[in-house]
Design a protein around this motif. Structure first.
Motif, short mmCIF file in Angstrom:
data_model
loop_
_atom_site.label_atom_id
_atom_site.label_comp_id
_atom_site.label_asym_id
_atom_site.label_seq_id
_atom_site.Cartn_x
_atom_site.Cartn_y
_atom_site.Cartn_z
N SER A 67 0.80 -1.22 0.00
CA SER A 67 0.00 0.00 0.00
C SER A 67 0.83 1.27 0.00
O SER A 67 0.34 2.34 -0.36
N VAL A 68 2.11 1.21 0.37
CA VAL A 68 2.95 2.42 0.36
C VAL A 68 3.30 2.85 -1.06
O VAL A 68 3.67 4.00 -1.28
N LEU A 69 3.18 1.94 -2.02
CA LEU A 69 3.42 2.29 -3.42
C LEU A 69 2.10 2.71 -4.03
O LEU A 69 1.17 1.92 -4.16
N SER A 70 2.00 3.97 -4.42
CA SER A 70 0.73 4.40 -5.00
C SER A 70 0.87 5.53 -6.01
O SER A 70 -0.10 6.00 -6.54
N SER A 71 2.08 5.96 -6.28
CA SER A 71 2.25 7.07 -7.22
C SER A 71 2.74 6.55 -8.56
O SER A 71 2.99 5.37 -8.73
N GLY A 72 2.91 7.45 -9.48
CA GLY A 72 3.46 7.11 -10.79
C GLY A 72 4.83 7.73 -10.93
O GLY A 72 5.43 8.16 -9.97
N THR A 73 5.32 7.78 -12.16
CA THR A 73 6.63 8.35 -12.39
C THR A 73 6.68 8.97 -13.78
O THR A 73 5.88 8.65 -14.64
N THR A 74 7.61 9.84 -13.95
CA THR A 74 7.98 10.34 -15.27
C THR A 74 9.39 9.83 -15.51
O THR A 74 10.24 9.89 -14.62
N ALA A 75 9.64 9.29 -16.68
CA ALA A 75 10.94 8.70 -16.97
C ALA A 75 11.53 9.31 -18.23
O ALA A 75 10.84 9.46 -19.24
N LEU A 76 12.79 9.63 -18.15
CA LEU A 76 13.56 10.07 -19.31
C LEU A 76 14.73 9.12 -19.41
O LEU A 76 15.53 9.03 -18.48
N THR A 77 14.81 8.36 -20.50
CA THR A 77 15.87 7.36 -20.62
C THR A 77 16.62 7.53 -21.93
O THR A 77 16.08 8.07 -22.90
N ALA A 78 17.84 7.05 -21.93
CA ALA A 78 18.66 7.03 -23.15
C ALA A 78 19.51 5.78 -23.15
O ALA A 78 19.99 5.34 -22.11
N MET A 79 19.68 5.20 -24.34
CA MET A 79 20.56 4.06 -24.51
C MET A 79 21.62 4.40 -25.53
O MET A 79 21.32 5.02 -26.56
N ILE A 80 22.83 4.02 -25.23
CA ILE A 80 23.93 4.21 -26.18
C ILE A 80 24.46 2.83 -26.49
O ILE A 80 24.95 2.12 -25.61
N PHE A 81 24.31 2.43 -27.75
CA PHE A 81 24.71 1.10 -28.19
C PHE A 81 26.03 1.22 -28.94
O PHE A 81 26.07 1.72 -30.06
N GLY A 82 27.09 0.81 -28.28
CA GLY A 82 28.43 0.99 -28.86
C GLY A 82 28.73 2.48 -28.93
O GLY A 82 28.81 3.15 -27.92
N ARG A 83 28.81 3.02 -30.14
CA ARG A 83 29.07 4.43 -30.32
C ARG A 83 27.84 5.19 -30.81
O ARG A 83 27.93 6.32 -31.24
N TYR A 84 26.68 4.54 -30.81
CA TYR A 84 25.45 5.13 -31.35
C TYR A 84 24.41 5.33 -30.27
O TYR A 84 24.22 4.52 -29.41
#
Length: 95
Positions: A78-95
């Motif tokens: 019950s302590v978990l009840s909010s959401g989130t905003t996520a900003l993610t990035a992946m770098i694959f090798g040099r790209y």
């Protein structure tokens, strides 16, 4: 404020996957109000059967599955009840 972040220089290797000759897959993320996402999102990504060949599909499923897992956890803890905003990035090798 529960902002958190993750900086992983080799995501696949961290979770026991070896992407031979593919180079490192770095993963970075900033999350607003959800340690759950920071702790689960990267693992769900590398466990996807299409990772890393179909990254666009994987990322789409990644956020849907993480959202579902968070919803399930909210119903248990019950302590978990909010959401989130996520900003993610992946770098694959040099790209």
């Amino acid at each position: 404020m529960e902002d958190t972040h993750i900086c992983t220089s080799d995501l696949a290797l961290q979770f026991g996957y070896d992407l031979l000759n593919e180079g490192a897959l770095s993963f970075y993320g900033v999350f607003d109000a959800a340690h759950f996402v920071r702790n689960h999102l990267p693992r769900i990504e590398v466990e996807d059967a299409d990772f890393p060949a179909e990254l666009e599909k994987v990322v789409t499923r990644l956020f849907v599955e993480t959202d579902a897992a968070f919803g399930k956890s909210c119903s248990i803890e019950s302590v978990l009840s909010s959401g989130t905003t996520a900003l993610t990035a992946m770098i694959f090798g040099r790209y």
